[in-house]
Design a protein around this motif. Structure first.
Motif, PDB file in Angstrom:
ATOM      1  N   LYS A   1       0.858  -1.184   0.000  1.00  0.00           N
ATOM      2  CA  LYS A   1       0.000   0.000   0.000  1.00  0.00           C
ATOM      3  C   LYS A   1       0.893   1.231   0.000  1.00  0.00           C
ATOM      4  O   LYS A   1       1.853   1.316   0.763  1.00  0.00           O
ATOM      5  CB  LYS A   1      -0.932  -0.001   1.199  1.00  0.00           C
ATOM      6  N   LEU A   2       0.549   2.207  -0.837  1.00  0.00           N
ATOM      7  CA  LEU A   2       1.379   3.397  -0.993  1.00  0.00           C
ATOM      8  C   LEU A   2       0.622   4.663  -0.623  1.00  0.00           C
ATOM      9  O   LEU A   2      -0.509   4.882  -1.071  1.00  0.00           O
ATOM     10  CB  LEU A   2       1.854   3.526  -2.445  1.00  0.00           C
ATOM     11  N   VAL A   3       1.250   5.495   0.190  1.00  0.00           N
ATOM     12  CA  VAL A   3       0.829   6.880   0.410  1.00  0.00           C
ATOM     13  C   VAL A   3       2.004   7.752   0.004  1.00  0.00           C
ATOM     14  O   VAL A   3       3.118   7.581   0.509  1.00  0.00           O
ATOM     15  CB  VAL A   3       0.450   7.146   1.877  1.00  0.00           C
TER      16      VAL A   3
ATOM     17  N   ASN B   1       3.544  11.825  -1.557  1.00  0.00           N
ATOM     18  CA  ASN B   1       3.367  13.262  -1.399  1.00  0.00           C
ATOM     19  C   ASN B   1       2.334  13.817  -2.376  1.00  0.00           C
ATOM     20  O   ASN B   1       1.542  14.680  -2.037  1.00  0.00           O
ATOM     21  CB  ASN B   1       4.711  13.972  -1.589  1.00  0.00           C
ATOM     22  N   HIS B   2       2.360  13.330  -3.625  1.00  0.00           N
ATOM     23  CA  HIS B   2       1.285  13.579  -4.579  1.00  0.00           C
ATOM     24  C   HIS B   2       1.191  12.349  -5.478  1.00  0.00           C
ATOM     25  O   HIS B   2       1.979  11.415  -5.339  1.00  0.00           O
ATOM     26  CB  HIS B   2       1.497  14.878  -5.371  1.00  0.00           C
ATOM     27  N   HIS B   3       0.232  12.298  -6.370  1.00  0.00           N
ATOM     28  CA  HIS B   3      -0.003  11.079  -7.143  1.00  0.00           C
ATOM     29  C   HIS B   3       1.062  10.927  -8.228  1.00  0.00           C
ATOM     30  O   HIS B   3       0.948  11.475  -9.321  1.00  0.00           O
ATOM     31  CB  HIS B   3      -1.400  11.115  -7.759  1.00  0.00           C
ATOM     32  N   VAL B   4       2.088  10.137  -7.916  1.00  0.00           N
ATOM     33  CA  VAL B   4       3.217  10.010  -8.828  1.00  0.00           C
ATOM     34  C   VAL B   4       3.597   8.555  -9.097  1.00  0.00           C
ATOM     35  O   VAL B   4       4.313   8.272 -10.052  1.00  0.00           O
ATOM     36  CB  VAL B   4       4.433  10.792  -8.283  1.00  0.00           C
ATOM     37  N   PHE B   5       3.116   7.606  -8.310  1.00  0.00           N
ATOM     38  CA  PHE B   5       3.534   6.218  -8.442  1.00  0.00           C
ATOM     39  C   PHE B   5       2.423   5.296  -8.927  1.00  0.00           C
ATOM     40  O   PHE B   5       2.435   4.096  -8.646  1.00  0.00           O
ATOM     41  CB  PHE B   5       4.114   5.709  -7.116  1.00  0.00           C
ATOM     42  N   GLY B   6       1.475   5.828  -9.681  1.00  0.00           N
ATOM     43  CA  GLY B   6       0.392   5.007 -10.200  1.00  0.00           C
ATOM     44  C   GLY B   6       0.868   3.913 -11.139  1.00  0.00           C
ATOM     45  O   GLY B   6       0.366   2.783 -11.110  1.00  0.00           O
ATOM     46  N   TYR B   7       1.842   4.226 -11.994  1.00  0.00           N
ATOM     47  CA  TYR B   7       2.369   3.220 -12.925  1.00  0.00           C
ATOM     48  C   TYR B   7       3.141   2.135 -12.180  1.00  0.00           C
ATOM     49  O   TYR B   7       3.044   0.945 -12.512  1.00  0.00           O
ATOM     50  CB  TYR B   7       3.279   3.882 -13.959  1.00  0.00           C
ATOM     51  N   PHE B   8       3.918   2.521 -11.195  1.00  0.00           N
ATOM     52  CA  PHE B   8       4.638   1.562 -10.367  1.00  0.00           C
ATOM     53  C   PHE B   8       3.642   0.632  -9.678  1.00  0.00           C
ATOM     54  O   PHE B   8       3.836  -0.593  -9.641  1.00  0.00           O
ATOM     55  CB  PHE B   8       5.483   2.311  -9.328  1.00  0.00           C
TER      56      PHE B   8
ATOM     57  N   TYR C   1       3.490  -3.490 -10.356  1.00  0.00           N
ATOM     58  CA  TYR C   1       3.998  -4.420  -9.355  1.00  0.00           C
ATOM     59  C   TYR C   1       2.973  -4.795  -8.285  1.00  0.00           C
ATOM     60  O   TYR C   1       3.333  -5.373  -7.255  1.00  0.00           O
ATOM     61  CB  TYR C   1       5.260  -3.851  -8.697  1.00  0.00           C
ATOM     62  N   GLY C   2       1.709  -4.494  -8.515  1.00  0.00           N
ATOM     63  CA  GLY C   2       0.657  -4.987  -7.632  1.00  0.00           C
ATOM     64  C   GLY C   2       0.512  -4.252  -6.312  1.00  0.00           C
ATOM     65  O   GLY C   2       0.300  -4.882  -5.263  1.00  0.00           O
ATOM     66  N   PHE C   3       0.587  -2.922  -6.347  1.00  0.00           N
ATOM     67  CA  PHE C   3       0.393  -2.106  -5.148  1.00  0.00           C
ATOM     68  C   PHE C   3      -0.975  -1.431  -5.191  1.00  0.00           C
ATOM     69  O   PHE C   3      -1.544  -1.202  -6.263  1.00  0.00           O
ATOM     70  CB  PHE C   3       1.472  -1.030  -5.039  1.00  0.00           C
ATOM     71  N   GLU C   4      -1.462  -1.067  -4.020  1.00  0.00           N
ATOM     72  CA  GLU C   4      -2.660  -0.227  -3.899  1.00  0.00           C
ATOM     73  C   GLU C   4      -2.219   1.184  -3.502  1.00  0.00           C
ATOM     74  O   GLU C   4      -1.454   1.348  -2.548  1.00  0.00           O
ATOM     75  CB  GLU C   4      -3.606  -0.772  -2.828  1.00  0.00           C
ATOM     76  N   VAL C   5      -2.679   2.186  -4.242  1.00  0.00           N
ATOM     77  CA  VAL C   5      -2.410   3.574  -3.872  1.00  0.00           C
ATOM     78  C   VAL C   5      -3.498   4.009  -2.900  1.00  0.00           C
ATOM     79  O   VAL C   5      -4.651   4.226  -3.282  1.00  0.00           O
ATOM     80  CB  VAL C   5      -2.381   4.492  -5.106  1.00  0.00           C
ATOM     81  N   VAL C   6      -3.143   4.111  -1.629  1.00  0.00           N
ATOM     82  CA  VAL C   6      -4.100   4.477  -0.590  1.00  0.00           C
ATOM     83  C   VAL C   6      -4.516   5.935  -0.724  1.00  0.00           C
ATOM     84  O   VAL C   6      -5.671   6.298  -0.565  1.00  0.00           O
ATOM     85  CB  VAL C   6      -3.507   4.210   0.810  1.00  0.00           C
ATOM     86  N   GLY C   7      -3.547   6.793  -1.037  1.00  0.00           N
ATOM     87  CA  GLY C   7      -3.850   8.211  -1.181  1.00  0.00           C
ATOM     88  C   GLY C   7      -2.584   9.022  -1.292  1.00  0.00           C
ATOM     89  O   GLY C   7      -1.477   8.484  -1.342  1.00  0.00           O
ATOM     90  N   ALA C   8      -2.743  10.337  -1.334  1.00  0.00           N
ATOM     91  CA  ALA C   8      -1.615  11.251  -1.444  1.00  0.00           C
ATOM     92  C   ALA C   8      -1.860  12.462  -0.556  1.00  0.00           C
ATOM     93  O   ALA C   8      -3.006  12.903  -0.389  1.00  0.00           O
ATOM     94  CB  ALA C   8      -1.410  11.700  -2.887  1.00  0.00           C
ATOM     95  N   VAL C   9      -0.777  12.992   0.009  1.00  0.00           N
ATOM     96  CA  VAL C   9      -0.899  14.177   0.856  1.00  0.00           C
ATOM     97  C   VAL C   9      -1.455  15.336   0.040  1.00  0.00           C
ATOM     98  O   VAL C   9      -2.363  16.045   0.477  1.00  0.00           O
ATOM     99  CB  VAL C   9       0.472  14.536   1.468  1.00  0.00           C
ATOM    100  N   ILE C  10      -0.893  15.539  -1.157  1.00  0.00           N
ATOM    101  CA  ILE C  10      -1.464  16.493  -2.114  1.00  0.00           C
ATOM    102  C   ILE C  10      -2.304  15.666  -3.087  1.00  0.00           C
ATOM    103  O   ILE C  10      -1.759  14.919  -3.901  1.00  0.00           O
ATOM    104  CB  ILE C  10      -0.363  17.265  -2.871  1.00  0.00           C
ATOM    105  N   PRO C  11      -3.628  15.730  -3.015  1.00  0.00           N
ATOM    106  CA  PRO C  11      -4.485  14.815  -3.784  1.00  0.00           C
ATOM    107  C   PRO C  11      -4.595  15.215  -5.248  1.00  0.00           C
ATOM    108  O   PRO C  11      -5.674  15.477  -5.779  1.00  0.00           O
ATOM    109  CB  PRO C  11      -5.822  14.929  -3.061  1.00  0.00           C
TER     110      PRO C  11
ATOM    111  N   ILE D   1       4.979   6.720   4.678  1.00  0.00           N
ATOM    112  CA  ILE D   1       4.530   7.699   3.696  1.00  0.00           C
ATOM    113  C   ILE D   1       5.764   8.093   2.891  1.00  0.00           C
ATOM    114  O   ILE D   1       6.827   8.372   3.456  1.00  0.00           O
ATOM    115  CB  ILE D   1       3.920   8.942   4.378  1.00  0.00           C
ATOM    116  N   PHE D   2       5.630   8.115   1.573  1.00  0.00           N
ATOM    117  CA  PHE D   2       6.770   8.381   0.702  1.00  0.00           C
ATOM    118  C   PHE D   2       6.666   9.785   0.126  1.00  0.00           C
ATOM    119  O   PHE D   2       5.677  10.124  -0.534  1.00  0.00           O
ATOM    120  CB  PHE D   2       6.829   7.335  -0.409  1.00  0.00           C
ATOM    121  N   ALA D   3       7.691  10.599   0.387  1.00  0.00           N
ATOM    122  CA  ALA D   3       7.695  11.996  -0.042  1.00  0.00           C
ATOM    123  C   ALA D   3       8.865  12.246  -0.983  1.00  0.00           C
ATOM    124  O   ALA D   3       9.943  11.665  -0.830  1.00  0.00           O
ATOM    125  CB  ALA D   3       7.797  12.930   1.164  1.00  0.00           C
TER     126      ALA D   3
END
Length: 304
Positions: A192-194, A196-203, A207-217, A245-247
């Motif tokens: 699961k990924l959080v 800083n903003h939506h930047v890792f959608g392709y990743f 590789y089978g991750f869920e994007v939980v959200g982003a600090v800057i949506p 959380i990845f920034a």
């Protein structure tokens, strides 16, 4: 004597003009690239056959960087302009459009690698420009760049460009396999990924991750989160119990730190090199950047 000096001066002016013309005629093939990530890849593909000028400096934000008058002139004189596209380089879009309108060849790489759409928040439905977080798509980008260099850059040896592209694509494909091996050490439930903003959608898709959200949506760092945005993300962090959380390392992570402290769960803020190469070790090339980010994500989610 005065007449002789005048004649010499006139001759010097003529010679200077002739030298300038000769310099212009001798100008070698020129490729201008907007972002430093694509600049690194383009140099690997075409650097032996053309001069590759990269506009974006290391540790920059592609959403906000702009060009000087001198750099704008380079765009206007290029044999080929390579840019990310899909609105990433917001401060350079006008210059690239002007070059295209003037008939100069331009390549919007992201448009040719089957782009994804943002799934939610402020950018929902828009095409996501951050394709490079999926190495398989970057492998396609290598071929796109090579094709356009061969088609538009006079003086570039097609055989040499193809050979360089083949060699670099192989390295990117090996990188993709390595990332998959590293990700396999993360339990599926923990992927699961959080950010800083939506930047890792392709990743995430690759590789089978869920994007939980982003600090800057949003898909751009130029947006700002509201209090309700932060509250919603706080609830999502608590519900999913993410470990980190990845920034972005080039952006202040104050908001991510605030969210981590308010979420009521133990969450680390982990820096990533998400949108720019860096002058520091670990992200001076695209290949190194992906390796460094993968290790940081795997270690962060595995609690290391």
């Amino acid at each position: 004597m005065r007449a002789r000096r005048a004649a010499c001066a006139a001759a010097a002016v003529v010679l200077a003009a002739l030298a300038g013309c000769a310099g212009q005629d001798a100008r070698g093939p020129q490729v201008v690239v907007t972002t430093n990530i694509l600049g690194d890849v383009t140099r690997a593909v075409a650097g032996g056959e053309a001069e590759v000028t990269v506009l974006m400096k290391p540790d920059s934000d592609p959403h906000s960087f702009g060009v000087s008058a001198q750099e704008a002139a380079l765009i206007e004189r290029a044999d080929l302009v390579v840019h990310n596209g899909l609105g990433l380089e917001e401060g350079v879009l006008r210059n690239v459009r002007a070059a295209a309108d003037a008939g100069l060849p331009t390549l919007a790489v992201a448009e040719g690698v089957e782009p994804l759409r943002f799934a939610g928040d402020e950018s929902a439905g828009q095409l996501d420009p951050h394709f490079w977080t999926d190495p398989r798509r970057m492998a396609r980008a290598v071929d796109l760049i090579a094709e356009q260099v061969i088609a538009h850059v006079d003086g570039a040896d097609p055989a040499a460009v193809r050979a360089a592209a083949d060699a670099y694509r192989e390295r990117v494909e090996r990188l993709d396999a390595w990332v998959a091996e590293q990700v396999a050490t993360v339990p599926p439930a923990a992927r699961k990924l959080v950010t800083n903003h939506h930047v890792f959608g392709y990743f995430a898709r690759r590789y089978g991750f869920e994007v939980v959200g982003a600090v800057i949506p949003s898909g751009t760092t130029l947006a700002s989160p509201s209090a309700s945005d932060l509250q919603s993300l706080k609830v999502a962090v608590q519900r999913t119990k993410v470990n980190a959380i990845f920034a972005d390392s080039s952006q202040p992570d104050r908001l991510a730190q605030v969210l981590a402290s308010e979420a009521g769960v133990r969450v680390k803020v982990v820096p990533l090199f998400s949108e720019s190469l860096s002058s520091t070790a670990g992200a001076t090339t695209y290949l190194d950047m992906v390796r460094t980010n993968t290790k940081a994500i795997v270690d962060g989610l595995n609690g290391r």
